[in-house]
Structure formats: structure tokens, C-alpha cells
Write a protein that holds these residues in place. Structure first.
Motif, PDB file in Angstrom:
ATOM      1  N   SER A  45       0.855  -1.184   0.000  1.00 19.46           N
ATOM      2  CA  SER A  45       0.000   0.000   0.000  1.00 19.46           C
ATOM      3  C   SER A  45       0.891   1.233   0.000  1.00 19.46           C
ATOM      4  O   SER A  45       1.818   1.327   0.801  1.00 19.46           O
ATOM      5  CB  SER A  45      -0.893  -0.010   1.232  1.00 19.46           C
ATOM      6  OG  SER A  45      -1.690   1.138   1.249  1.00 19.46           O
ATOM      7  N   SER A  46       0.607   2.161  -0.903  1.00 20.93           N
ATOM      8  CA  SER A  46       1.385   3.407  -0.917  1.00 20.93           C
ATOM      9  C   SER A  46       0.831   4.333   0.161  1.00 20.93           C
ATOM     10  O   SER A  46      -0.374   4.333   0.416  1.00 20.93           O
ATOM     11  CB  SER A  46       1.302   4.085  -2.278  1.00 20.93           C
ATOM     12  OG  SER A  46       0.038   4.681  -2.442  1.00 20.93           O
ATOM     13  N   PRO A  47       1.683   5.102   0.782  1.00 19.57           N
ATOM     14  CA  PRO A  47       1.182   6.028   1.804  1.00 19.57           C
ATOM     15  C   PRO A  47       0.416   7.179   1.151  1.00 19.57           C
ATOM     16  O   PRO A  47       0.810   7.673   0.094  1.00 19.57           O
ATOM     17  CB  PRO A  47       2.454   6.530   2.491  1.00 19.57           C
ATOM     18  CG  PRO A  47       3.547   6.300   1.506  1.00 19.57           C
ATOM     19  CD  PRO A  47       3.133   5.142   0.653  1.00 19.57           C
ATOM     20  N   PRO A  48      -0.667   7.617   1.767  1.00 20.99           N
ATOM     21  CA  PRO A  48      -1.387   8.757   1.203  1.00 20.99           C
ATOM     22  C   PRO A  48      -0.581  10.042   1.361  1.00 20.99           C
ATOM     23  O   PRO A  48       0.216  10.173   2.288  1.00 20.99           O
ATOM     24  CB  PRO A  48      -2.680   8.813   2.023  1.00 20.99           C
ATOM     25  CG  PRO A  48      -2.390   8.055   3.265  1.00 20.99           C
ATOM     26  CD  PRO A  48      -1.297   7.077   2.954  1.00 20.99           C
ATOM     27  N   VAL A  57       0.003  -1.054  -4.792  1.00 23.54           N
ATOM     28  CA  VAL A  57       1.142  -1.065  -5.716  1.00 23.54           C
ATOM     29  C   VAL A  57       1.625  -2.507  -5.847  1.00 23.54           C
ATOM     30  O   VAL A  57       1.878  -3.173  -4.848  1.00 23.54           O
ATOM     31  CB  VAL A  57       2.296  -0.178  -5.184  1.00 23.54           C
ATOM     32  CG1 VAL A  57       3.499  -0.238  -6.110  1.00 23.54           C
ATOM     33  CG2 VAL A  57       1.832   1.251  -5.010  1.00 23.54           C
ATOM     34  N   LEU A  58       1.734  -2.989  -7.085  1.00 29.70           N
ATOM     35  CA  LEU A  58       2.287  -4.308  -7.352  1.00 29.70           C
ATOM     36  C   LEU A  58       3.771  -4.130  -7.604  1.00 29.70           C
ATOM     37  O   LEU A  58       4.168  -3.320  -8.449  1.00 29.70           O
ATOM     38  CB  LEU A  58       1.604  -4.930  -8.572  1.00 29.70           C
ATOM     39  CG  LEU A  58       1.990  -6.361  -8.865  1.00 29.70           C
ATOM     40  CD1 LEU A  58       0.745  -7.181  -9.158  1.00 29.70           C
ATOM     41  CD2 LEU A  58       2.936  -6.445 -10.028  1.00 29.70           C
ATOM     42  N   LYS A  63      10.678  -2.883 -10.511  1.00 27.44           N
ATOM     43  CA  LYS A  63       9.544  -2.181 -11.109  1.00 27.44           C
ATOM     44  C   LYS A  63       8.365  -2.142 -10.155  1.00 27.44           C
ATOM     45  O   LYS A  63       8.126  -3.080  -9.404  1.00 27.44           O
ATOM     46  CB  LYS A  63       9.106  -2.880 -12.401  1.00 27.44           C
ATOM     47  CG  LYS A  63      10.062  -2.694 -13.537  1.00 27.44           C
ATOM     48  CD  LYS A  63       9.344  -2.068 -14.672  1.00 27.44           C
ATOM     49  CE  LYS A  63      10.348  -1.827 -15.787  1.00 27.44           C
ATOM     50  NZ  LYS A  63       9.748  -1.324 -16.946  1.00 27.44           N
ATOM     51  N   LYS A  64       7.639  -1.018 -10.210  1.00 25.21           N
ATOM     52  CA  LYS A  64       6.428  -0.849  -9.408  1.00 25.21           C
ATOM     53  C   LYS A  64       5.301  -0.428 -10.339  1.00 25.21           C
ATOM     54  O   LYS A  64       5.501   0.375 -11.245  1.00 25.21           O
ATOM     55  CB  LYS A  64       6.631   0.214  -8.330  1.00 25.21           C
ATOM     56  CG  LYS A  64       7.594  -0.198  -7.254  1.00 25.21           C
ATOM     57  CD  LYS A  64       7.696   0.877  -6.186  1.00 25.21           C
ATOM     58  CE  LYS A  64       8.648   0.421  -5.094  1.00 25.21           C
ATOM     59  NZ  LYS A  64       8.735   1.421  -4.040  1.00 25.21           N
ATOM     60  N   TYR A  65       4.123  -0.983 -10.085  1.00 19.86           N
ATOM     61  CA  TYR A  65       2.942  -0.687 -10.894  1.00 19.86           C
ATOM     62  C   TYR A  65       1.805  -0.274  -9.975  1.00 19.86           C
ATOM     63  O   TYR A  65       1.460  -0.997  -9.035  1.00 19.86           O
ATOM     64  CB  TYR A  65       2.488  -1.923 -11.675  1.00 19.86           C
ATOM     65  CG  TYR A  65       3.523  -2.479 -12.616  1.00 19.86           C
ATOM     66  CD1 TYR A  65       3.566  -2.087 -13.950  1.00 19.86           C
ATOM     67  CD2 TYR A  65       4.455  -3.406 -12.177  1.00 19.86           C
ATOM     68  CE1 TYR A  65       4.511  -2.607 -14.814  1.00 19.86           C
ATOM     69  CE2 TYR A  65       5.408  -3.928 -13.037  1.00 19.86           C
ATOM     70  CZ  TYR A  65       5.425  -3.527 -14.347  1.00 19.86           C
ATOM     71  OH  TYR A  65       6.370  -4.041 -15.202  1.00 19.86           O
ATOM     72  N   VAL A 115       2.657   1.713 -14.856  1.00 18.12           N
ATOM     73  CA  VAL A 115       4.064   1.762 -14.466  1.00 18.12           C
ATOM     74  C   VAL A 115       4.312   3.046 -13.692  1.00 18.12           C
ATOM     75  O   VAL A 115       3.949   4.133 -14.130  1.00 18.12           O
ATOM     76  CB  VAL A 115       4.990   1.708 -15.702  1.00 18.12           C
ATOM     77  CG1 VAL A 115       6.441   1.824 -15.291  1.00 18.12           C
ATOM     78  CG2 VAL A 115       4.755   0.436 -16.490  1.00 18.12           C
ATOM     79  N   GLN A 116       4.921   2.903 -12.514  1.00 14.34           N
ATOM     80  CA  GLN A 116       5.271   4.077 -11.716  1.00 14.34           C
ATOM     81  C   GLN A 116       6.685   4.507 -12.070  1.00 14.34           C
ATOM     82  O   GLN A 116       7.585   3.676 -12.185  1.00 14.34           O
ATOM     83  CB  GLN A 116       5.197   3.757 -10.224  1.00 14.34           C
ATOM     84  CG  GLN A 116       3.795   3.697  -9.701  1.00 14.34           C
ATOM     85  CD  GLN A 116       3.794   3.663  -8.196  1.00 14.34           C
ATOM     86  OE1 GLN A 116       4.549   2.946  -7.578  1.00 14.34           O
ATOM     87  NE2 GLN A 116       2.916   4.453  -7.601  1.00 14.34           N
TER      88      GLN A 116
END
Length: 143
Positions: A45-48, A57-58, A63-65, A115-116
Motif C-alpha cells: 500500500s502506498s502512503p497517502p 502497488v504491485l 519495477k512498481k505498478y 508503471v510508476q
């Protein structure tokens, strides 16, 4: 003259529908997962932040998606082969079952992977329409 065939396939829906989500994979991630040495996958989980809520986020190695749910007006149905059953009007002793299909799940949304970019990069500047309009007006005045 066209001929119409009588090839009806009985269709039914099961009461206990299974829950599914489809995950739309980018081609490069699919190739990695199908390789001889697939990477380990995790979901975090990405922080807000002040401007964005947290999201899933996978992660696959480097790599992060970002995972985003997309709804569709055309649901996908998961079917399984089945046989018709006698109704109260049928004689069970003489009833002959017919091949049919039964839906076991209805999928109305998919998960899209985005893709991030690396966090060290600054976000790209998005020009608003009025900024573009002002630039084009200034260019016209210079001519």
C-alpha cells in the motif's frame, strides 16, 4: 435464402457466484512472469499524501505498478459446461438431459497496472489549456 438452424444451447446462472477480478498485465511484465526465472511479486500500500489517497502497488523486483480498478459496462461471464435438469413439468423417468452452460461468475471490473516512475524524478508539468492559449496568443503578437 438464408437457413436458420435450431442449435439452441440452454443457459443458466448459478446462485453462488464466485468473485473474480481480471488483472491486465503489461507485455514486459507478462514476459517476466513467463520466463524461466520469474520474479517474486508483492502488493503493498502506498502512503497517502496531501494531494493523493493511498493506493495498491504491485512490486516486481525493481519495477512498481500502481493498481487501478476499471469498471466496464460489458461484464465478462465465466461459464462452465453443464446438463439441463428436469423441471416439474418433465417426467424424470423419461427426461433426457441436454448439454448446456452455466455462468459461475460475472466480472464487471478489471485491475489495470500503471508503471510508476522512479520517485526521484519530478512529476511532468501538465500544461493547462489557458496556459497553452496564453502562449499561442503571445506568439501571435510577436509576429
Amino acid at each position: 435464402m438464408a437457413t436458420q438452424y435450431n442449435l439452441d444451447i440452454p443457459f443458466s446462472a448459478s446462485h453462488g457466484q464466485q468473485a473474480f477480478k481480471l488483472l491486465e498485465l503489461p507485455p514486459e511484465l507478462l514476459a517476466l512472469l513467463e520466463s524461466d526465472n520469474p520474479p517474486r511479486i508483492s502488493i503493498i500500500s502506498s502512503p497517502p499524501t496531501a494531494t493523493t489517497p493511498g493506493y495498491a502497488v504491485l512490486c516486481t523486483g525493481d519495477k512498481k505498478y500502481q493498481m487501478r480498478q476499471k469498471n466496464t459496462s460489458n461484464p465478462i461471464m465465466v461459464l462452465k459446461p453443464s446438463l439441463t435438469k428436469p423441471t416439474e413439468l418433465d417426467d424424470p423417468a423419461t427426461f433426457i438431459p441436454q448439454p448446456s452452460v452455466t455462468t459461475t461468475a460475472k466480472i464487471a471490473d478489471t485491475i489495470e497496472l500503471i508503471v510508476q516512475e522512479a520517485e526521484s524524478k519530478a512529476p511532468p508539468k501538465v500544461n493547462k489549456w489557458h496556459e497553452k492559449f496564453a502562449k499561442s496568443r503571445a506568439a501571435q503578437k510577436d509576429n
